[in-house]
Each structure stands twice: as structure tokens, then as C-alpha cells.
Design a protein around this motif. Structure first.
Motif, PDB file in Angstrom:
ATOM      1  N   VAL A 197       0.829  -1.207   0.000  1.00  0.00           N
ATOM      2  CA  VAL A 197       0.000   0.000   0.000  1.00  0.00           C
ATOM      3  C   VAL A 197       0.865   1.258   0.000  1.00  0.00           C
ATOM      4  O   VAL A 197       0.587   2.222  -0.724  1.00  0.00           O
ATOM      5  N   ALA A 198       1.925   1.262   0.786  1.00  0.00           N
ATOM      6  CA  ALA A 198       2.813   2.427   0.828  1.00  0.00           C
ATOM      7  C   ALA A 198       3.485   2.648  -0.520  1.00  0.00           C
ATOM      8  O   ALA A 198       3.619   3.789  -0.987  1.00  0.00           O
ATOM      9  N   ASN A 199       3.907   1.568  -1.158  1.00  0.00           N
ATOM     10  CA  ASN A 199       4.587   1.649  -2.449  1.00  0.00           C
ATOM     11  C   ASN A 199       3.656   2.199  -3.526  1.00  0.00           C
ATOM     12  O   ASN A 199       4.009   3.135  -4.263  1.00  0.00           O
ATOM     13  N   ILE A 200       2.459   1.646  -3.607  1.00  0.00           N
ATOM     14  CA  ILE A 200       1.501   2.092  -4.625  1.00  0.00           C
ATOM     15  C   ILE A 200       1.038   3.517  -4.335  1.00  0.00           C
ATOM     16  O   ILE A 200       0.878   4.332  -5.253  1.00  0.00           O
ATOM     17  N   SER A 201       0.837   3.834  -3.063  1.00  0.00           N
ATOM     18  CA  SER A 201       0.405   5.190  -2.694  1.00  0.00           C
ATOM     19  C   SER A 201       1.437   6.229  -3.114  1.00  0.00           C
ATOM     20  O   SER A 201       1.088   7.299  -3.630  1.00  0.00           O
ATOM     21  N   ALA A 202       2.709   5.925  -2.892  1.00  0.00           N
ATOM     22  CA  ALA A 202       3.764   6.851  -3.302  1.00  0.00           C
ATOM     23  C   ALA A 202       3.768   7.024  -4.814  1.00  0.00           C
ATOM     24  O   ALA A 202       3.975   8.128  -5.328  1.00  0.00           O
ATOM     25  N   ALA A 203       3.524   5.933  -5.536  1.00  0.00           N
ATOM     26  CA  ALA A 203       3.460   6.014  -6.996  1.00  0.00           C
ATOM     27  C   ALA A 203       2.291   6.888  -7.441  1.00  0.00           C
ATOM     28  O   ALA A 203       2.417   7.691  -8.373  1.00  0.00           O
TER      29      ALA A 203
END
Length: 230
Positions: A198-204
Motif C-alpha cells: 500500500v505504501a509503495n503504490i500510494s507513493a506512486a
């Protein structure tokens, strides 16, 4: 204070309303008025503002940037916060990989839906916007739905080796974000671990908003166009 991160296409909030009020006061037409929703009318008005500032046709895309929104705020009497509110220092980023995250589209989709909820991105960023661009296409092209994917060979692969065995700024995770991009676009309320789905996709998502304005403009997310780094 108006946060640049809030003045994004499809978002609905008071910062969008303040921007709309400023555009209308500056003489740019938004027929529906200051609704607080950043829609096509608002984008057209903002593009007109950008052209007034001297932006070329290609640059005047209607998606706010720090410089143009700051100038609008100066004219209208509000300040602009350009730094993403959830941003973290790069030395806070953690590099521990996930355990037991299945490599599947269904799993990736679930995390993408949650990331959209966290960031305020519309659900169509998962299912597909008008030109069919979507996060799942981007994630498949970037990582083949592997939440622990890391690219050790690309141009960003620089810096000290981390606990995952890869250099600091390698692209990592579902959306293949670098540590610098992850830190700068980190979503408040998500993990500081770059591999966290979730953190990775949110940053993207936050990066896409800041650089492109909308996912429809990201070639890597468009299944009708050839893959292209984003």
C-alpha cells in the motif's frame, strides 16, 4: 494555506475551491462555479491561467504545478504548500521485503484499491479511466505483480547497499519506485517500508499526480500504448 497535493484532478476539497475562486476572480470561466471539485471545467480554466503566465500549449495542460499555483495564490491572497504533507526523510525509508504476498493480479488489485482510498485517487485509477489507463497495467509492466521486485540494473541503481542486498536508490516494489521518490511522495498513514504494497503504490499515485496530473497521461499505465518508463 493551500496544499498543492490537494489541488489535483478529480479531487474534492476546500483547497480546490480556493483555487477555483482565484481563477474566477482572475477572469477565467468555470461555468459551474467554485464547486470544490477539480473537473474538466477547472482544468480548462487553469490551462488558461498557465497560458497567461507564458506557458506553451504543451506546458499549459491544466494540471497545477508549484510555480503556477504559487503565482495564483499570490494574486488571490493565499500561500501554497508545495511539499507533499506525508513526505519523509530518505534515511527513514526501510528496505525489508514482504513475506507471504502472493504474486497475483487479484492481490495487487486489492492493495491498489486501498492505496486509492488512502490517497484520494478515484477508483477508476484501478478499473481504468477514459483512455483505459490504470494502475494494474502499470504494476504488471513494472513488476509482474511481484511486491518484492527490485531492479538492480537501471539508471537509478546507485548508493549504499541496503538490507535487501540492493543499492539505495534501486527501483523497488509493485510500482518500482526509487527510495527518493518514495520518500518525497510518501503517503501519510502508510508504512515507511518501500516494499509495503500500500505504501509503495500510494507513493506512486502521489508521484503520478505531481508529475503527470492524472494517470491518463502515463504511457506505462495505458494498455493501448507500448510500455514506457514513467
Amino acid at each position: 494555506m493551500v496544499a498543492l497535493s490537494n489541488v489535483r484532478f478529480s479531487k474534492h476539497n476546500d483547497d480546490v475551491r480556493s483555487t477555483q475562486d482565484a481563477l474566477i476572480a482572475a477572469g477565467f470561466s468555470i461555468p459551474q462555479g467554485a464547486t470544490g471539485v477539480f473537473d474538466d471545467q477547472t482544468r480548462a480554466a487553469y490551462a488558461a491561467w498557465q497560458r497567461k503566465l507564458g506557458f506553451t500549449d504543451k506546458q499549459a495542460d491544466g494540471f497545477p504545478g508549484c510555480a503556477s499555483l504559487t503565482k495564483l495564490g499570490h494574486q488571490a491572497g493565499f500561500e501554497v504548500a508545495c511539499r507533499h504533507p506525508g513526505a519523509i526523510a530518505t534515511d527513514v525509508v526501510r528496505f525489508v521485503k514482504n513475506t507471504n504476498v502472493p504474486k497475483s493480479e487479484a492481490t495487487a488489485q486489492g492493495f491498489a484499491v486501498t492505496a486509492c482510498e488512502m490517497t484520494g485517487a478515484p477508483p477508476t485509477w484501478v478499473t481504468g479511466v477514459k483512455n483505459r489507463a490504470n494502475l494494474l497495467t502499470l504494476m504488471f509492466r513494472e513488476s509482474s505483480f511481484n511486491a518484492n521486485a527490485v531492479n538492480t540494473a537501471d539508471v537509478n541503481a546507485e548508493g549504499p547497499v541496503q538490507v535487501d542486498g540492493a543499492r539505495f536508490n534501486c527501483s523497488r516494489g509493485y510500482a518500482q519506485v526509487t527510495a527518493e521518490t518514495f520518500a518525497e511522495n510518501h503517503q501519510e498513514g502508510t508504512s515507511e517500508h518501500i516494499y509495503d504494497p500500500v505504501a509503495n503504490i500510494s507513493a506512486a499515485i502521489n508521484y503520478i499526480w505531481r508529475r503527470y496530473g492524472d494517470i491518463s497521461r502515463v504511457q506505462q499505465a495505458n494498455p493501448n500504448r507500448p510500455p514506457h518508463p514513467y
